[in-house]
Design a protein around this motif. Sequence first.
Motif, short mmCIF file in Angstrom:
data_model
loop_
_atom_site.label_atom_id
_atom_site.label_comp_id
_atom_site.label_asym_id
_atom_site.label_seq_id
_atom_site.Cartn_x
_atom_site.Cartn_y
_atom_site.Cartn_z
N PRO A 1 -6.84 6.97 2.21
CA PRO A 1 -5.75 7.94 2.33
C PRO A 1 -4.54 7.69 1.44
O PRO A 1 -3.62 8.48 1.47
CB PRO A 1 -5.35 7.80 3.79
CG PRO A 1 -5.64 6.38 4.12
CD PRO A 1 -6.84 6.00 3.31
N HIS B 1 0.09 4.03 1.07
CA HIS B 1 -0.16 4.87 2.24
C HIS B 1 0.94 4.63 3.27
O HIS B 1 1.89 5.40 3.35
CB HIS B 1 -1.55 4.58 2.80
CG HIS B 1 -1.90 5.41 4.00
ND1 HIS B 1 -2.44 4.86 5.13
CD2 HIS B 1 -1.79 6.73 4.22
CE1 HIS B 1 -2.64 5.82 6.02
NE2 HIS B 1 -2.26 6.97 5.49
N LEU B 2 0.86 3.53 4.01
CA LEU B 2 1.88 3.29 5.02
C LEU B 2 2.42 1.87 4.98
O LEU B 2 2.87 1.34 5.99
CB LEU B 2 1.33 3.63 6.41
CG LEU B 2 1.08 5.13 6.63
CD1 LEU B 2 0.39 5.38 7.94
CD2 LEU B 2 2.37 5.92 6.56
N GLY B 3 2.37 1.25 3.81
CA GLY B 3 3.14 0.04 3.63
C GLY B 3 2.54 -1.27 4.08
O GLY B 3 3.24 -2.27 4.15
N CYS B 4 1.24 -1.32 4.41
CA CYS B 4 0.63 -2.62 4.66
C CYS B 4 0.47 -3.35 3.33
O CYS B 4 0.64 -2.75 2.27
CB CYS B 4 -0.73 -2.47 5.33
SG CYS B 4 -0.59 -1.88 7.01
N CYS C 1 0.84 -1.19 0.00
CA CYS C 1 0.00 0.00 0.00
C CYS C 1 0.88 1.25 0.00
O CYS C 1 1.85 1.34 0.75
CB CYS C 1 -0.90 -0.02 1.23
SG CYS C 1 -2.00 1.39 1.33
N CYS D 1 -6.88 -2.25 1.41
CA CYS D 1 -5.81 -2.32 2.40
C CYS D 1 -6.42 -2.49 3.78
O CYS D 1 -7.34 -1.77 4.14
CB CYS D 1 -4.97 -1.05 2.35
SG CYS D 1 -3.65 -1.09 3.56
N CYS E 1 -5.17 -1.77 6.63
CA CYS E 1 -4.69 -0.90 7.71
C CYS E 1 -5.53 0.37 7.88
O CYS E 1 -5.95 0.68 8.98
CB CYS E 1 -3.22 -0.60 7.53
SG CYS E 1 -2.23 -2.05 7.93
N HIS E 2 -5.76 1.12 6.79
CA HIS E 2 -6.59 2.32 6.95
C HIS E 2 -7.64 2.41 5.86
O HIS E 2 -8.09 3.50 5.51
CB HIS E 2 -5.73 3.58 6.99
CG HIS E 2 -4.56 3.45 7.90
ND1 HIS E 2 -3.32 3.11 7.45
CD2 HIS E 2 -4.46 3.56 9.24
CE1 HIS E 2 -2.49 3.03 8.47
NE2 HIS E 2 -3.16 3.29 9.57
N GLY E 3 -7.95 1.27 5.25
CA GLY E 3 -9.09 1.22 4.36
C GLY E 3 -8.91 1.85 2.99
O GLY E 3 -9.90 2.22 2.35
N SER E 4 -7.69 2.00 2.49
CA SER E 4 -7.54 2.46 1.11
C SER E 4 -8.04 1.38 0.16
O SER E 4 -7.92 0.19 0.44
CB SER E 4 -6.08 2.75 0.78
OG SER E 4 -5.67 3.94 1.39
#
Lengths: 161, 516
Positions: free
Chosen positions: A128, A97-100, A95, A111, A113-116
Amino acid sequence: MTLHPGPTRSRLDPEPVPRRDMLGLASLWSTALAMLFGMFGIARLPKAAVLSSPSKKFRVTLPETLGPGEVFMPAGRKVALFRDAEGVYAVSTVCTHLGCLVKQAEGGFECPCHGSKFSADGTVTKGPAPQPLPWLKVTAAGGAFTVDEGEMVPPGTKVNA
Amino acid sequence: MNPATTNTAMQEFWQNLRAAPRRIYETAFRSGKPVTDRTRSSFVFGNLFLHLHSVRTHLWSLRWSTTMGLGIASTAAFLITLVTGILLMFYYKPYPDVAYDSIKDIHFVVPTGRFMRNIHRWAANVMVVTVILHMARAFYTAAYRRPREFNWLIGLGLLITTLGLSFTGYLLPWDQLAYWAITIGANIAQSPREVTDAVGITEYFDPGGLQRLLLLGSDEVGSESLIRFYLLHVMILPLVLAALMGVHFWRIRKDGGLAKPEDADARLSGRERDTYPVFTEQPAKTYQLAAIVRGKTEVVNRGPENTVPSMPHLFYAELAVLMLTMLVCLALALVSDAPLKDIANPNIPENPAKAPWYFLGLQELVSFSAFMGGIGIPTIVIIGLGLIPYLDRERTGTGVWFGGPGGWKLVRQAVAYGLGACLAVEALVIRFGWLREWFPNVPQLIVTLINPATLITLLYGAYSVWLVKRYQSARAGALGLFTCFLCGFLVLTIIGTWFRGPNWVFYWSPSDWPRH
Ligand code: HEM
Ligand code: FES
């Protein structure tokens, strides 16, 4: 006899630095310079020149049955592979965003982690993530393919066996 | 040689040998038992570890409501993590193949290992809580004002170091929780790329990439990262914390003890019976040394009236707080085990992947924009906190809870506004989504600039400016802003902790989470 001849001076006035105090100034400035250069060394050391990560290139053989619209995710790799009429292509599953790691979902990826959410070609549709999922370099290698997780290619680049 | 002298030398030798234990004691504790004012004084200044305290303590500082013991509780929690942490180091191995197993050993095999690990975890959590509360008490009693401005900054350094210690410690078990929290954390460090990418200059100027590389020592979370986090956790950050703590305490003394209202002595009336004049023998106080020191120290021109000897009054109170902190940590460690999930698996993200609770507010902000939530707004908050003592140069209300224009009434309103604004924005986002759902093609830079996180910040900022105008006082603005900040922290942390489930979707309760 006065102990302190000359005009009376307050203890609060700064003392003049004697101009001939060469040694003192030299030691002061050499210390400052040494510290400065030392800091460069200290700051440089933790920035690794050679990264310890394992090779990012790997070979895959696509399943015969892989058709357009289906996805193949090799185990242990962060890549989704597709095959359609124009050829084979690889989309990163990290991802932006932050790499999940994104998971396959209806119409593309999502994703945890934060729903992208991303469409199958990597475009962001929700959440995000600031960038689309990058496409990775694929080269044909005698019936199989080599994917390089470390090298991106412009979206739309497809390869034929 | 005369046999008589030999005899006396031998006698003397035996006498000295017999007296040795007593003399060792006397030379170690030179001032004798702390029973008179004089021996109590030398008890303090004759001791390396105690002499950071002044010999006498003002009664105002000893009131429970002045400090609530929160600074000492932070110190106590730190000491507890220090001792238990050193014990854990006997068995912990910072290499990815064995780290997880060594924690498992500590948890299941090592005698008292699980208990020590639990205490370490809980004391770390307690420390985060007490440090935040301690900052709040220093703020609300306006204790940061002249001459304590710089100690407030040292305090901020302590807060950041404390959070850094917690964050680096979180990776060490090398379980799923740790691995994915650190992956997210490291990518937050890289998030300036969100801006540099959008502007198209990452190729030439990439502070984000550099930060991530320095933190991880590699381009992914692996053995290099574990060593780095370990080094930071057991060596660098504790040393930084200890050094900052030393300066923090020393400055409290140099700043004339704790902040107190100008009229503290009058407010204490009725308690004088506990104290008596100090200079009963020779009431001569000399200022000769002070004559070459710039300015005046805070205690000049004030008699030591209304003070009591620090030994025993202050020290016993400090010991009581230490015991209380210890009790809380032990009780928590007995009833609740430190978590240990499955071993780290770089191929399957934990879902939801949650950081430690005190970072979940940040994680909520990060779910709107990595850069704004992870770096932009925290930087604004830290700069804002740091500027407080330099913008509020007022004098009214120092040393009094909620002191200053507006007072408690203003704080109550700010609580309502702070909770309300944050909840309203969150409700809007959770119910209706945000820009990207409304305009799929909106450029990233717009999302980075205009998102729920910046909106909340803006709402808080505007309120604070309004308060400054309304009360004609910077302190009033600060009271409002700081209160809003605490409220926002609370709301976001609670939402992040209890109301976010898989895929960071809002759920009213974890029992609604989809099974998978
Ligand atoms: C590891 C973290 C910290 C420790 C161990 C610590 C310890 C202490 C202690 C023992 C005191 C004496 C009074 C009391 O107990 O309240 C104190 C006072 C003070 N602290 Fe801290 N502190 C920490 C963090 C902070 C932070 C985060 C701030 C604010 C940003 C801060 C600002 C102050 C100020 C301004 C005072 C003086 C208060 C007064 O004069 O009334 N400290 N600290
Ligand atoms: S890491 Fe994918 S949405 Fe945050």
